[in-house]
Design a protein around this motif. Structure first.
Motif, PDB file in Angstrom:
ATOM      1  N   GLY A 159       0.811  -1.215   0.000  1.00  0.00           N
ATOM      2  CA  GLY A 159       0.000   0.000   0.000  1.00  0.00           C
ATOM      3  C   GLY A 159       0.845   1.265   0.000  1.00  0.00           C
ATOM      4  N   HIS A 160       0.196   2.352  -0.485  1.00  0.00           N
ATOM      5  CA  HIS A 160       0.796   3.690  -0.412  1.00  0.00           C
ATOM      6  C   HIS A 160       2.131   3.775  -1.172  1.00  0.00           C
ATOM      7  CE1 HIS A 160      -2.398   4.191   2.520  1.00  0.00           C
ATOM      8  NE2 HIS A 160      -2.001   3.035   3.034  1.00  0.00           N
ATOM      9  N   GLY A 161       3.041   4.642  -0.700  1.00  0.00           N
ATOM     10  CA  GLY A 161       4.318   4.799  -1.396  1.00  0.00           C
ATOM     11  C   GLY A 161       4.499   6.210  -1.927  1.00  0.00           C
ATOM     12  N   ARG A 174       6.700   4.760   9.026  1.00  0.00           N
ATOM     13  CA  ARG A 174       5.736   5.026   7.952  1.00  0.00           C
ATOM     14  C   ARG A 174       5.190   3.716   7.397  1.00  0.00           C
ATOM     15  NH1 ARG A 174       9.493   8.843   4.350  1.00  0.00           N
ATOM     16  NH2 ARG A 174      10.634   6.879   4.400  1.00  0.00           N
ATOM     17  N   GLU A 175       3.864   3.696   7.262  1.00  0.00           N
ATOM     18  CA  GLU A 175       3.205   2.495   6.738  1.00  0.00           C
ATOM     19  C   GLU A 175       3.809   2.062   5.405  1.00  0.00           C
ATOM     20  OE1 GLU A 175      -0.990   3.005   6.044  1.00  0.00           O
ATOM     21  OE2 GLU A 175      -1.263   0.952   5.335  1.00  0.00           O
ATOM     22  N   LYS A 176       4.058   3.016   4.510  1.00  0.00           N
ATOM     23  CA  LYS A 176       4.544   2.667   3.163  1.00  0.00           C
ATOM     24  C   LYS A 176       5.853   1.875   3.219  1.00  0.00           C
ATOM     25  CE  LYS A 176       7.271   6.844   2.194  1.00  0.00           C
ATOM     26  NZ  LYS A 176       7.590   7.865   1.185  1.00  0.00           N
ATOM     27  N   ILE A 228      -1.278  -5.138   0.983  1.00  0.00           N
ATOM     28  CA  ILE A 228      -0.718  -5.159   2.345  1.00  0.00           C
ATOM     29  C   ILE A 228      -0.698  -3.751   2.937  1.00  0.00           C
ATOM     30  CG2 ILE A 228       1.276  -5.890   3.723  1.00  0.00           C
ATOM     31  CD1 ILE A 228       1.138  -8.205   2.124  1.00  0.00           C
ATOM     32  N   HIS A 229      -1.269  -3.641   4.124  1.00  0.00           N
ATOM     33  CA  HIS A 229      -1.344  -2.339   4.798  1.00  0.00           C
ATOM     34  C   HIS A 229      -1.030  -2.501   6.281  1.00  0.00           C
ATOM     35  CE1 HIS A 229      -3.274   0.145   1.567  1.00  0.00           C
ATOM     36  NE2 HIS A 229      -3.384  -1.068   1.070  1.00  0.00           N
ATOM     37  N   ALA A 230      -0.907  -1.375   6.954  1.00  0.00           N
ATOM     38  CA  ALA A 230      -0.773  -1.362   8.413  1.00  0.00           C
ATOM     39  C   ALA A 230      -1.561  -0.158   8.900  1.00  0.00           C
ATOM     40  CB  ALA A 230       0.692  -1.264   8.821  1.00  0.00           C
ATOM     41  N   ASP A 231      -2.692  -0.438   9.476  1.00  0.00           N
ATOM     42  CA  ASP A 231      -3.709   0.571   9.765  1.00  0.00           C
ATOM     43  C   ASP A 231      -3.320   1.471  10.927  1.00  0.00           C
ATOM     44  OD1 ASP A 231      -6.063   1.807   9.372  1.00  0.00           O
ATOM     45  OD2 ASP A 231      -7.341   0.091   9.840  1.00  0.00           O
TER      46      ASP A 231
HETATM   47 ZN   LIG Z   1      -2.888   1.652   4.279  1.00  0.00          ZN
END
Ligand SMILES: [Zn+2]
Length: 406
Positions: A159-161, A174-176, A228-231
């Motif tokens: 996810g993200h980036g 950072r989640e990304k 894939i994420h991390a909320d």
């Molecule tokens: Zn996310």
């Protein structure tokens, strides 16, 4: 899809009569292969009747078009593709044009004539799909996997980036970054497994628009899409992972959008073009494809969730549903894994460690593995490995599984 009825002679004969036969030119013969099917398109100068027969020993499809002849540009048969080893064309006995498709494996065939559209004139379409070999009571054992059995493609989406960092933890994680690390680790595990291949929708720190992530997966004909994420959540005490699939509502909205874009929708439905269908039929076809994908998503997500439960904290013990854009491919089973709450300081620190990243990747990988060994798509190496093993594949929803409660 139900297999076509097979008559005792093993002969499938379809005849379509739309107009009285008269001279018609075959302008081109084109082949398209997808992982599960091969489509042969015969471009015609006018409407024509045809007959189609599936013959065995050797496996082949014979197409006769009465009153047809080869037009300019169609003199050299196209190269084989997918299930078709080679294409032969000849004049049949009674003034018909005969096109023979020599096959690499047994198939089921269906054919239909389509009317002209903006891009093409009359087309005779022959769809060849793998024969449903896997009878539950008789697993077929293959000692030596034929070389042409394909690998499963697992699209892994970090996810993200780039300019979108995703959620940011109290300690600046950072989640990304963590989801990319987990995605890469998952790709390594998938690639280490025979019969599976991973593709990453991004493999560095850049942003990929959500629709492009889906497009990348579809371009590679992915069998499964895992985001894939991390909320993050205001209540920093909350921790644990959750697994999401697309909600029915989101699916319905998306179906309308796809329908509005005929150009995109045309190649969506395994082997059935929406080009020349009216809206009602197109929407029914899209619905069928989408509910099949949603069902598969649910079963696959349950497998992954089960493995995550064994790996550590799980926040929601049932598969969740939401309208995540990235899960909206109507034809690829998709799930989104919230691996952890980056907003929880303990989880944040754990998420940064390669050990925890590897643990999460391993759990997701085991879930994916379990899902595909229980539900192997036909024509794949995994299908052969699953059937060839002494362990009988277990159905996805094992008896007694059921409600885990809250
Ligand atoms: Zn996310």
């Amino acid at each position: 899809m139900n297999p076509l009825p097979q008559c005792c002679l093993g002969l499938l004969l379809a005849s379509v009569l739309l107009q009285p036969a008269f001279a018609v030119d075959v302008r081109d013969v084109r082949l398209w292969s997808s992982p599960d099917s091969t489509r042969v398109v015969v471009d015609l100068s006018a409407s024509a009747q045809h007959s189609l027969a599936v013959l065995h020993n050797p496996e082949r499809v014979v197409l006769d078009v009465p009153g047809a002849k080869l037009g300019k540009g169609a003199h050299a048969p196209p190269a084989g593709a997918g299930a078709v080893k080679q294409v032969r064309m000849s004049r049949g006995s009674s003034g018909s044009l005969r096109i023979v498709l020599d096959l690499a494996r047994p198939i089921q065939a269906k054919s239909f004539l389509t009317r002209p559209n903006a891009h093409y004139g009359y087309r005779l379409v022959i769809d060849l799909a793998a024969v449903a070999l896997a009878r539950a009571d008789k697993p077929i054992k293959v000692k030596h996997a034929p070389a042409d059995a394909r690998d499963l493609i697992i699209a892994i989406d970090a996810g993200h980036g780039g300019e979108d960092p995703g959620a940011i933890g109290k300690n600046g994680t950072r989640e990304k970054d963590v989801v990319l690390a987990i995605a890469r680790e998952l790709a390594v595990k998938v690639n280490a497994e025979p019969g599976m291949r991973a593709i990453l929708t991004r493999n560095a720190d850049y942003f990929v628009p959500l629709r492009d992530r889906m497009r990348r997966a579809r371009a590679q004909q992915a069998d499964l899409f895992v985001s894939i994420h991390a909320d993050s959540i205001r209540d920093r005490s909350i921790d644990g992972s959750s697994v999401y699939i697309l909600s029915q509502r989101g699916a319905t909205d998306e179906a309308s959008r796809w329908l509005a874009e005929r150009e995109n929708a045309s190649d969506l439905i395994g082997g059935v073009s929406l080009d020349d269908k009216d809206d009602v039929l197109a929407s029914v076809l899209l619905d069928v494809s989408q509910s099949a994908s949603l069902n598969a998503s649910q079963v696959a997500a349950e497998r992954v969730l089960r493995q995550l439960t064994q790996a550590g904290e799980v926040r929601k013990h049932d598969v969740q549903q939401a309208r995540f854009m990235v899960l909206k491919s109507p034809d690829i089973p998709s799930m989104l894994v919230e691996t952890a709450y980056i907003s929880n300081p303990q989880e944040e620190l754990r998420l940064r460690t390669p050990a925890q990243q590897a643990r999460l990747a391993a759990a997701i990988h085991r879930g994916v593995h379990d899902y595909f060994y229980a539900n192997p798509p036909m024509g794949t190496r995994i299908a052969q490995l699953a059937n060839g093993s002494t362990v009988r594949p277990v159905l996805a929803t094992a008896a007694g599984g059921g409600g885990t409660g809250e």
